[in-house]
Design a protein around this motif. Structure first.
Motif, PDB file in Angstrom:
ATOM      1  N   ALA A 186     -64.694  19.869   7.757  1.00 40.42           N
ATOM      2  CA  ALA A 186     -63.857  18.711   8.058  1.00 40.42           C
ATOM      3  C   ALA A 186     -62.834  18.463   6.964  1.00 40.42           C
ATOM      4  O   ALA A 186     -61.666  18.138   7.235  1.00 40.42           O
ATOM      5  N   ASP A 187     -63.244  18.643   5.706  1.00 40.16           N
ATOM      6  CA  ASP A 187     -62.344  18.358   4.585  1.00 40.16           C
ATOM      7  C   ASP A 187     -61.119  19.266   4.614  1.00 40.16           C
ATOM      8  O   ASP A 187     -60.036  18.886   4.160  1.00 40.16           O
ATOM      9  N   ALA A 188     -61.280  20.440   5.156  1.00 38.07           N
ATOM     10  CA  ALA A 188     -60.167  21.392   5.194  1.00 38.07           C
ATOM     11  C   ALA A 188     -59.096  21.008   6.198  1.00 38.07           C
ATOM     12  O   ALA A 188     -57.956  21.484   6.110  1.00 38.07           O
ATOM     13  N   ALA A 208     -55.002  13.434   4.785  1.00 40.42           N
ATOM     14  CA  ALA A 208     -55.206  13.208   3.352  1.00 40.42           C
ATOM     15  C   ALA A 208     -56.024  11.959   3.073  1.00 40.42           C
ATOM     16  O   ALA A 208     -56.872  11.946   2.179  1.00 40.42           O
ATOM     17  N   ALA A 209     -55.801  10.901   3.833  1.00 39.22           N
ATOM     18  CA  ALA A 209     -56.490   9.638   3.560  1.00 39.22           C
ATOM     19  C   ALA A 209     -58.005   9.762   3.671  1.00 39.22           C
ATOM     20  O   ALA A 209     -58.748   8.987   3.064  1.00 39.22           O
ATOM     21  N   LEU A 264     -58.858  17.585  -3.553  1.00 35.71           N
ATOM     22  CA  LEU A 264     -58.473  19.000  -3.582  1.00 35.71           C
ATOM     23  C   LEU A 264     -58.189  19.565  -2.195  1.00 35.71           C
ATOM     24  O   LEU A 264     -57.905  20.750  -2.054  1.00 35.71           O
ATOM     25  N   ALA A 265     -58.257  18.724  -1.175  1.00 39.09           N
ATOM     26  CA  ALA A 265     -58.024  19.209   0.187  1.00 39.09           C
ATOM     27  C   ALA A 265     -56.560  19.605   0.380  1.00 39.09           C
ATOM     28  O   ALA A 265     -55.662  19.034  -0.242  1.00 39.09           O
ATOM     29  N   PRO A 266     -56.291  20.589   1.249  1.00 36.23           N
ATOM     30  CA  PRO A 266     -54.909  21.047   1.462  1.00 36.23           C
ATOM     31  C   PRO A 266     -53.987  19.965   2.009  1.00 36.23           C
ATOM     32  O   PRO A 266     -52.774  20.045   1.830  1.00 36.23           O
ATOM     33  N   SER A 267     -54.525  18.945   2.663  1.00 38.87           N
ATOM     34  CA  SER A 267     -53.668  17.923   3.273  1.00 38.87           C
ATOM     35  C   SER A 267     -52.868  17.136   2.249  1.00 38.87           C
ATOM     36  O   SER A 267     -51.840  16.540   2.588  1.00 38.87           O
ATOM     37  N   TRP A 268     -53.305  17.142   0.961  1.00 37.75           N
ATOM     38  CA  TRP A 268     -52.560  16.413  -0.058  1.00 37.75           C
ATOM     39  C   TRP A 268     -51.306  17.164  -0.501  1.00 37.75           C
ATOM     40  O   TRP A 268     -50.455  16.592  -1.203  1.00 37.75           O
ATOM     41  N   THR A 269     -51.175  18.394  -0.123  1.00 46.07           N
ATOM     42  CA  THR A 269     -49.986  19.165  -0.522  1.00 46.07           C
ATOM     43  C   THR A 269     -49.064  19.435   0.663  1.00 46.07           C
ATOM     44  O   THR A 269     -48.100  20.180   0.536  1.00 46.07           O
ATOM     45  N   ALA A 272     -51.337   6.787   2.205  1.00 42.01           N
ATOM     46  CA  ALA A 272     -51.336   8.046   2.956  1.00 42.01           C
ATOM     47  C   ALA A 272     -51.764   7.862   4.405  1.00 42.01           C
ATOM     48  O   ALA A 272     -51.404   8.667   5.271  1.00 42.01           O
ATOM     49  N   ALA A 273     -52.538   6.805   4.688  1.00 39.28           N
ATOM     50  CA  ALA A 273     -53.111   6.649   6.027  1.00 39.28           C
ATOM     51  C   ALA A 273     -52.061   6.343   7.083  1.00 39.28           C
ATOM     52  O   ALA A 273     -52.211   6.725   8.249  1.00 39.28           O
ATOM     53  N   LEU A 274     -50.995   5.630   6.710  1.00 39.32           N
ATOM     54  CA  LEU A 274     -49.989   5.204   7.686  1.00 39.32           C
ATOM     55  C   LEU A 274     -48.603   5.650   7.216  1.00 39.32           C
ATOM     56  O   LEU A 274     -47.741   4.819   6.904  1.00 39.32           O
ATOM     57  N   PRO A 275     -48.357   6.941   7.179  1.00 41.24           N
ATOM     58  CA  PRO A 275     -47.081   7.442   6.634  1.00 41.24           C
ATOM     59  C   PRO A 275     -45.880   7.133   7.501  1.00 41.24           C
ATOM     60  O   PRO A 275     -44.741   7.204   7.035  1.00 41.24           O
ATOM     61  N   ASP A 276     -46.107   6.777   8.760  1.00 40.60           N
ATOM     62  CA  ASP A 276     -44.987   6.516   9.656  1.00 40.60           C
ATOM     63  C   ASP A 276     -44.434   5.102   9.503  1.00 40.60           C
ATOM     64  O   ASP A 276     -43.431   4.760  10.133  1.00 40.60           O
ATOM     65  N   LYS A 277     -45.112   4.283   8.705  1.00 37.30           N
ATOM     66  CA  LYS A 277     -44.644   2.925   8.462  1.00 37.30           C
ATOM     67  C   LYS A 277     -44.312   2.767   6.986  1.00 37.30           C
ATOM     68  O   LYS A 277     -45.047   3.284   6.129  1.00 37.30           O
ATOM     69  N   PRO A 278     -43.259   2.029   6.655  1.00 36.34           N
ATOM     70  CA  PRO A 278     -43.005   1.747   5.233  1.00 36.34           C
ATOM     71  C   PRO A 278     -44.119   0.885   4.666  1.00 36.34           C
ATOM     72  O   PRO A 278     -44.632  -0.008   5.338  1.00 36.34           O
ATOM     73  N   THR A 279     -44.520   1.180   3.443  1.00 35.98           N
ATOM     74  CA  THR A 279     -45.590   0.435   2.782  1.00 35.98           C
ATOM     75  C   THR A 279     -44.999  -0.473   1.712  1.00 35.98           C
ATOM     76  O   THR A 279     -44.145  -0.054   0.923  1.00 35.98           O
TER      77      THR A 279
END
Length: 630
Positions: A388-390, A394-395, A400-405, A464-471
C-alpha cells in the motif's frame, strides 16, 4: 457514582443491576445477550419491548434489569442499547446497583446515528464488569441487530418511530468510522465522498444547538487515558476504545481478526467511513476463530484511508486472538495444575507428576500455535502495508514513499504515525484519519517546541491531502515553539503568525464569523462547497487563551467544515479542565500523546497499542519538499 469515558470500565459488585437512558424523543431500550463472538445465539437473546425477557435479562418500567447470576452461563456479555426512529441527540446512559447510580456515560452522536450500544456488562474472571461503549449505528436498529446476528423478524411489533429490524435502512443513510471511530464515530471512507466532513452530504448542526459535543461517537479511533472529566463520551478512554471497543482478552470480544474486503459483514463491527459496511477478507482458523488475512486482497487506492483501517482492524483482531489464546492457556494450566495437587494422597505420586507434565505441554502447545498464527498474520499484514505504501497518496504514505517525489494527488485521509505493541511482535500499523479533519487533533505536550516536528508532519500531510485546493494556514504560536516552521510555511500563511495573546481573539473571530456566514448560507439553501483548505494551528493551548477564545474554537470544531477548516491544537491535555467549555473541547478532540508509554486502545478489541507519531524531517530542503511549498 463515576462518570465513565468511552472505553473505560469498572467492576460491578451487585448481582442485580438496572440500565436506563435519558434523551429526547421516543426511544426503545433493549439488550443483546452475546457470546465471545459478540453475536446472539438466537432471537431469544434479543430483549426488547416486544420480547421483554430472557434468562437474567428483562425490560421493566422503562429500563433493562439484569439478574447477573441468572444470565446464561455461556454468555460473554450483555450489550445495552438505545434505538429510535430518528437521529439521536445527546444520550445519558446510567447503570444502577442496589437502587443507586453506579456509573453514568454521556454520548453525543455526530454522524446521524439512530441506534447506540451504550454500555457492555461483561464477564471477567468470576465476576462482572461494566464498560462504556458508545458505538453508534447510522443504519439504526436494523444495522445494530443485524451486526450482532439477530434474525430478522418481519411483522414483529416495534415501538412508534423505530424502524422494524429486518427492513432495509434508507438509502443514503449516513455512516461513520469505526463506526470514527466517537466515539464513533465516522471515519474511514467507503464512498467517494470525504468521510466525516462534507457538510453538503448532511445538515450541519443547527444554530442554537450546543456548540460542541462532549465527544463524537468515533468508533474507529484508538484512544488513550486522559484526565478525569465530566460525564461525557471522551475521546480518550481510561480503559479499552473508543468508542465501540470490545475487549478481546479476558472479556467479551470478537474472537479473531477479520481482514476486510469481500466477505460477510463483521458482527458488531463498525461501518466503513462513507458508507460501506466493514467486510472480512480473511478465513477463520484455529480454536479461537483467528482470522488469516486473505492474500491478494485488492488494493483500493481510491479509498486509501479505508484500506489502512482495514489493515489496522485485521492487526487488532489478530492481536486479540493471540492474547485470548494466551489467557485461556494460562487459565487452563492453572486449573489443571491445581487439580493435579488437589488430593493430598496423590499429589506427590508419579501420576500427579505426569498430569503436571501433560498440563504444561498442553499450555505450551496452545501458546505456540497462537504465536505462530499471529506471526503469520503479521507477516501478511506487513506485506500489505508495504504494498500500500508504494501506491498510496503522499498524505497517507511514509516519508520515503515514491508519492512524495511525484505530483500530489488528493487523499481521503492523512497518516499520523505508526501503532505497535512490542510484546506482540514487530508489526507497525499506520494510524490514519480522514480529511478535512472531522475531529480536531490535539497534540498533547507540555512544550510546543518539543512537538514542533510532529506539528510539521501534520501540516505537511494536511497540505498534501487536498492539492487541488489552495491551502491557507493560521498559526497561533505564543512561545515561538513553531518558529522553525514559519519560514517554510510562509507562502501558505493566511496572515502574520499570532505571537501575542491579545491578538488571538481577533484571528479566531474572523474564522468563526466566516463559518457562521457559511452556516447561514447552508440553511438558506445557498451554500457552495469551500474553495480552499483552511488549517488553524492553535499552539501553547490553553495558556493565554480567553474563555471566549475557547468557545470560538468549539464553534469552529462544529462549523469549520463549512469553510473547509482542519483544526490542530497543541498544548497540555493532561490538566483537569473542570466542566466548562474547555473540558468539552478537550473531550471532543482526538488526542495524540507525545510521551512514550502512553497506551491507546483500538476500537474493535480494546487492546493497548503504542503510537509513534510521524515527525517532519529536520533538514530545510526536505521540509520544503514535504510541505509542498514553492
Amino acid at each position: 457514582m463515576i462518570h465513565l469515558k468511552a472505553g473505560q470500565n469498572t467492576a460491578l459488585t451487585a448481582d442485580a443491576v438496572r440500565f436506563t437512558a435519558q434523551t429526547t424523543g421516543t426511544v426503545e431500550l433493549g439488550a443483546l445477550v452475546v457470546g465471545e463472538d459478540l453475536r446472539v445465539r438466537d432471537e431469544h437473546d434479543h430483549v426488547c419491548a416486544s420480547r421483554p425477557s430472557a434468562p437474567g435479562v428483562s425490560v421493566v418500567g422503562g429500563g433493562v434489569e439484569l439478574a447477573l447470576p441468572q444470565v446464561r452461563s455461556d454468555a460473554g456479555a450483555v450489550l445495552l442499547y438505545v434505538a429510535a426512529g430518528h437521529v439521536l441527540g445527546r444520550v445519558t446512559a446510567a447503570l444502577f446497583e442496589n437502587g443507586s447510580v453506579t456509573a453514568e456515560f454521556v454520548i453525543a452522536p455526530t454522524a446521524g446515528e439512530s441506534a447506540l450500544i451504550c454500555l457492555e456488562v461483561y464477564r471477567r474472571g468470576g465476576g462482572w464488569k461494566l464498560r462504556a461503549l458508545g458505538q453508534g449505528y447510522a443504519g439504526g436498529p436494523t444495522q445494530l441487530l443485524a451486526a450482532h446476528g439477530v434474525p430478522a423478524q418481519r411483522g414483529a411489533p416495534t415501538p412508534a418511530g423505530v424502524p422494524q429490524h429486518g427492513a432495509q435502512p434508507p438509502a443514503g443513510s449516513p455512516t461513520y468510522p469505526g463506526a470514527q471511530p466517537s466515539a464513533g464515530s465516522p471515519t474511514y471512507p467507503g464512498a467517494p465522498t470525504q468521510p466525516g466532513s462534507a457538510p453538503y452530504s448532511g445538515a450541519p448542526n443547527p444554530a442554537g444547538t450546543q456548540p460542541y459535543s462532549s465527544s463524537p461517537s468515533q468508533q474507529g479511533d484508538p484512544t488513550y487515558p486522559g484526565p478525569p472529566t465530566q460525564s461525557g463520551t471522551s475521546s480518550y478512554p481510561g480503559g479499552p476504545t473508543q468508542p465501540g471497543g470490545h475487549t478481546q482478552s479476558g472479556g467479551p470480544t470478537q474472537p479473531g481478526g477479520p481482514t476486510q474486503s469481500g466477505g460477510p459483514t463483521q458482527s458488531g463491527g463498525p461501518t466503513q467511513p462513507g458508507g460501506a459496511p466493514h467486510h472480512q477478507s480473511g478465513t477463520p482458523t484455529g480454536a479461537f476463530g483467528q482470522f488469516t488475512p486473505a492474500p491478494g486482497a485488492p488494493l483500493e487506492v481510491g479509498h486509501g484511508l479505508q484500506r489502512m483501517w482495514m489493515i489496522f482492524e485485521d492487526a487488532a483482531r489478530s492481536a486479540a486472538a493471540l492474547l485470548s489464546a494466551r489467557d485461556y492457556a494460562a487459565t487452563r494450566l492453572d486449573r489443571e495444575l491445581s487439580d493435579a495437587v488437589s488430593n493430598p494422597a496423590t499429589r506427590n505420586t508419579p501420576a500427579a507428576d505426569a498430569a503436571r507434565t501433560v498440563a504444561q505441554h498442553r499450555h505450551d502447545e496452545l501458546v505456540g500455535i497462537a504465536d505462530a498464527d499471529h506471526r503469520r498474520d503479521s507477516d501478511q499484514l506487513g506485506r500489505e502495508i508495504a504494498e500500500a505504501d508504494a501506491v498510496m497518496p503522499a498524505a497517507l504514505a511514509s516519508w520515503l514513499a515514491p508519492s512524495w517525489t511525484t505530483r500530489a494527488v488528493p487523499s481521503d485521509g492523512i497518516r499520523l504515525g505508526e501503532l505497535y505493541a512490542s510484546e506482540r511482535g514487530e508489526l507497525r500499523v499506520p494510524y490514519c484519519v480522514p480529511v478535512p479533519l472531522n475531529r480536531p487533533l490535539w497534540v498533547d505536550t507540555e512544550s510546543t517546541a518539543a512537538a514542533a516536528r510532529v506539528v510539521g508532519a501534520l501540516l505537511a500531510r494536511l497540505v498534501a491531502a487536498l492539492p487541488d485546493k489552495p491551502t491557507r494556514v493560521d498559526l497561533i504560536d505564543l512561545t515561538a515553539g513553531l518558529r522553525g516552521l514559519a519560514t517554510p510555511l510562509a507562502p501558505l500563511l493566511a496572515g502574520p503568525v499570532v505571537t501575542d495573546h491579545a491578538d488571538i481573539s481577533a484571528r479566531l473571530r474572523d474564522l468563526a464569523s466566516a463559518a457562521e456566514l457559511a452556516e447561514i448560507a447552508y440553511q438558506s439553501g445557498q451554500a457552495v462547497p469551500p474553495t480552499e483548505h483552511r488549517i488553524l494551528v492553535a499552539a501553547d493551548f490553553p495558556h493565554g487563551y480567553q474563555t471566549e477564545d475557547v468557545v470560538r474554537l468549539g464553534q469552529l470544531m462544529v462549523r469549520g467544515d463549512l469553510i473547509g477548516l482542519s483544526l490542530v491544537i497543541v498544548g497540555s491535555g493532561t490538566t483537569e479542565f473542570g466542566d466548562g467549555p474547555l473540558a468539552l473541547l478537550a473531550q471532543s478532540c482526538r488526542h495524540l500523546p507525545t510521551l512514550p508509554g502512553t497506551p491507546l486502545f483500538d476500537p474493535w478489541t480494546g487492546n493497548a497499542w503504542e503510537l509513534d507519531l510521524d515527525m517532519l524531517p529536520a533538514e530545510p530542503e526536505l521540509q520544503a519538499r514535504y510541505l509542498r511549498t514553492p
